[in-house]
Design an enzyme around this catalytic site. Structure first.
Site, PDB file in Angstrom:
ATOM      1  N   LYS A 122      -3.231  -4.633  11.680  1.00  0.00           N
ATOM      2  CA  LYS A 122      -4.214  -3.578  12.551  1.00  0.00           C
ATOM      3  C   LYS A 122      -4.050  -2.223  13.036  1.00  0.00           C
ATOM      4  O   LYS A 122      -3.866  -1.163  12.789  1.00  0.00           O
ATOM      5  CB  LYS A 122      -4.801  -4.091  13.354  1.00  0.00           C
ATOM      6  CG  LYS A 122      -5.678  -3.633  14.572  1.00  0.00           C
ATOM      7  CD  LYS A 122      -6.702  -2.489  14.345  1.00  0.00           C
ATOM      8  CE  LYS A 122      -7.517  -1.318  14.639  1.00  0.00           C
ATOM      9  NZ  LYS A 122      -6.638   0.139  14.697  1.00  0.00           N
ATOM     10  N   CYS A 152      -4.850  -8.501  -1.587  1.00  0.00           N
ATOM     11  CA  CYS A 152      -3.927  -8.479  -0.682  1.00  0.00           C
ATOM     12  C   CYS A 152      -2.939  -8.735  -0.493  1.00  0.00           C
ATOM     13  O   CYS A 152      -2.418  -8.860   0.662  1.00  0.00           O
ATOM     14  CB  CYS A 152      -4.939  -8.134   0.586  1.00  0.00           C
ATOM     15  SG  CYS A 152      -6.194  -7.187   0.656  1.00  0.00           S
ATOM     16  N   HIS A 189      -1.102  -1.759   6.810  1.00  0.00           N
ATOM     17  CA  HIS A 189      -1.682  -2.562   5.590  1.00  0.00           C
ATOM     18  C   HIS A 189      -1.707  -1.912   4.530  1.00  0.00           C
ATOM     19  O   HIS A 189      -2.805  -1.429   3.937  1.00  0.00           O
ATOM     20  CB  HIS A 189      -3.047  -3.362   6.301  1.00  0.00           C
ATOM     21  CG  HIS A 189      -3.666  -4.050   5.357  1.00  0.00           C
ATOM     22  ND1 HIS A 189      -2.888  -4.984   4.725  1.00  0.00           N
ATOM     23  CD2 HIS A 189      -4.846  -4.522   4.452  1.00  0.00           C
ATOM     24  CE1 HIS A 189      -3.548  -5.998   3.766  1.00  0.00           C
ATOM     25  NE2 HIS A 189      -4.047  -5.718   3.518  1.00  0.00           N
ATOM     26  N   CYS A 214     -10.464  -2.827  12.374  1.00  0.00           N
ATOM     27  CA  CYS A 214     -10.621  -3.142  10.972  1.00  0.00           C
ATOM     28  C   CYS A 214      -9.154  -2.468  10.689  1.00  0.00           C
ATOM     29  O   CYS A 214      -8.184  -1.528  11.324  1.00  0.00           O
ATOM     30  CB  CYS A 214     -11.343  -1.640   9.992  1.00  0.00           C
ATOM     31  SG  CYS A 214     -13.269  -2.517  10.330  1.00  0.00           S
ATOM     32  N   SER A 215      -7.557  -2.510   9.611  1.00  0.00           N
ATOM     33  CA  SER A 215      -7.003  -2.926   9.485  1.00  0.00           C
ATOM     34  C   SER A 215      -6.721  -1.173   8.795  1.00  0.00           C
ATOM     35  O   SER A 215      -7.699  -0.778   7.955  1.00  0.00           O
ATOM     36  CB  SER A 215      -6.237  -3.237   9.153  1.00  0.00           C
ATOM     37  OG  SER A 215      -7.323  -3.817   7.655  1.00  0.00           O
TER      38      SER A 215
END
Lengths: 131, 382
Positions: free
Chosen positions: B326, B83, B330, B204-205
């Site tokens: 978020k 990421c 992402h 969570c994204s």
């Protein structure tokens, strides 16, 4: 998982074999070629004691496909008396009771099945401690 | 080393973009960056991408993307650090310009996650396959283990994490590029479904398609391309252990601390000098850890920052005014570049509704895996 890949991991997963650095005494699980603490390359083989303490934990509610039938299940980072830390499931109890500080015994268990006709994959899981 | 400036930026909408392919996303973002600087040729391309091989079965992105951008022939390479791929691509482009090797370099990031791949399985490959994934842990599970360790060590609560998500959505609601442009209440967050205790869905994204790109050149040429260049003051990168269990303390993202220290040292700055920051909130707990690791608050005080408004717009150090991972979304390989795009806009005074007044120095921090790699860039409007 192709069987040669699985085969390579058997000493660590089946027998809890680890490496102890001859220079600084750091125990790495699974064994490594180079000590992460002092970069020493002389390692002696040791076996982890089959019990440990939960360092941190979670309960997985949304699992990977291979673990669909087991959710919710507890996972924890466990530390043994030798100072080795590793990830494992903690079973045979209410998963919400698996919290930092919990004592667990490590038992030889089925971990996963590879697809419909793949090999059965074993290793160690934590269970509530007997002492 | 030469001084380096960013003179152009481009970015796609973030979201489930069913009509756009991996190459479409790259081309739209790259053309945007080139057009904004008024250039039609470039010397080199870096493409941040975590896993096109697994998401859409496509490797060898360098020539593919150069070709589709109409510049086949230029050197083009994919950069991968899970990421943190986007941030590492920016670092690579920065080093190429700073070294004097090239003048006009495109730093881009792209990810196409919504094309039918097993996203949970693909993301898990950023952690240790033999020691973590084998036993059934997921990516949210790894950050849940970090969250519980942080709670044990510092007394952080589920509500503290929830305020981070509330802030993200309040900002993201104002971002036209964001995937989820809606406000979420504390109750919405705290009653969302459980993913991996103590992390709920709204900690969570999301899974996102998107692309972003920046155009870099030597600072002494910047005014050929723009009236408002942004200088790169520093690039700091670091690695830690891949497996969470091997870290000294699972409660702290030490890799962020190390990459941040290197960036601050290179820039000759301290955390107090930062006017606006984008940090890697793949999960709400990660943003709290980043507040502490980057020195925005003391260790153990990260839990209070979002609730007390310290990191909100108008607060002492606004963090993730874009909505963060978020709310904005992402697309893993694109995220590091998109964070920098937001900071560039802020330092040019183009932040729109979320502009931080007088912002002159900004920071972008991009994280890989469960905290195994991190890259921090510091920028200044000039």
């Amino acid at each position: 998982m192709p069987s040669p890949r699985y085969h390579r991991e058997i000493p660590a997963r089946f027998r809890l074999e680890a490496g102890k650095c001859a220079g600084c005494g750091r125990v790495s699980y699974p064994a490594r070629k180079v000590c992460p603490a002092c970069r020493g390359q002389e390692m002696e083989q040791v076996k982890l004691s089959p019990r440990g303490t939960v360092v941190t934990s979670t309960v997985i509610h949304v699992p990977p496909d291979d673990f669909l039938n087991e959710a919710p299940y507890a996972m924890a980072v466990v530390e043994t008396a030798e100072g080795a830390r590793f990830m494992t499931q903690v079973v045979d109890c209410d998963p919400s009771t698996v919290l930092p500080g919990m004592e667990v015994d490590l038992e030889f268990r089925l971990i996963r099945k590879e697809g419909k006709s793949g090999i059965l994959c074993y290793g160690h899981k934590g269970v509530p401690g007997s002492v | 080393m030469r001084e380096v400036a960013i003179v152009g930026s481009g970015m796609t909408k973030f979201g489930e973009l069913w009509d756009m392919s991996l190459r479409d996303l790259f081309v739209e973002a790259a053309l945007g960056a080139m057009k904004s600087a008024g250039v039609d040729s470039i010397d080199s391309i870096y493409i941040g991408n975590m896993s096109a091989g697994q998401f859409v079965g496509q490797e060898h992105l360098g020539p593919l993307m150069a070709d589709h951008l109409g510049v086949a022939g230029v050197p083009a390479t994919r950069v991968e650090s899970a990421c943190a791929s986007g941030g590492m691509a920016l670092r690579s482009a920065y080093l190429e310009v700073a070294s004097g090797m090239s003048d006009l370099v495109l730093a881009s990031g792209v990810e196409k996650m919504n094309d039918g791949a097993d996203v949970t399985g693909v993301l898990a490959t950023a952690s240790d396959q033999e020691q973590e994934v084998y036993y059934g842990v997921t990516f949210p599970g790894l950050y849940a283990l970090i969250a519980r360790a942080h709670m044990e060590k510092y007394g952080t609560t589920e509500e503290d994490m929830s305020w981070v998500s509330v802030k993200a959505h309040r900002n993201g609601a104002k971002n036209p590029h964001a995937q989820f442009r809606r406000v979420m209440s504390l109750e919405d967050v705290m009653t969302s479904s459980m993913v991996a205790e103590p992390l709920r869905l709204l900690h969570c994204s999301p899974v996102t398609d998107g692309g972003a790109a920046l155009l870099l050149c030597p600072l002494d040429r910047a005014h050929e391309f723009t009236d408002r260049p942004v200088k790169i003051l520093a690039s700091g990168a670091a690695t830690s252990t891949l497996a969470l269990a091997d870290r000294a303390d699972p409660a702290d993202l030490d890799v962020v601390d190390l990459s941040g220290k290197r960036a601050y040292e290179m820039a000759g700055l301290t955390p107090e000098d930062i006017d606006v920051a984008e940090v890697h909130d793949c999960f709400a707990i990660a943003e709290i850890c980043c507040y502490e690791a980057l020195g925005f608050v003391e260790r153990g005080k990260g839990k209070d920052a979002a609730r007390e408004g310290i990191t909100d717009l108008g607060g002492r150090i606004p963090v993730n005014v874009s909505g963060g991972l978020k709310s904005k979304g992402h697309p893993v390989g694109a995220t590091g570049i998109a964070q920098a795009v937001t900071i560039i806009e802020q330092l040019r005074g183009e932040g729109g509704e979320v502009q931080v007044e007088g912002a002159n120095i900004g920071l972008a921090q991009n994280l890989g895996g469960s905290g195994a790699s991190s890259v921090v860039h510091i920028f200044q409007g000039v």
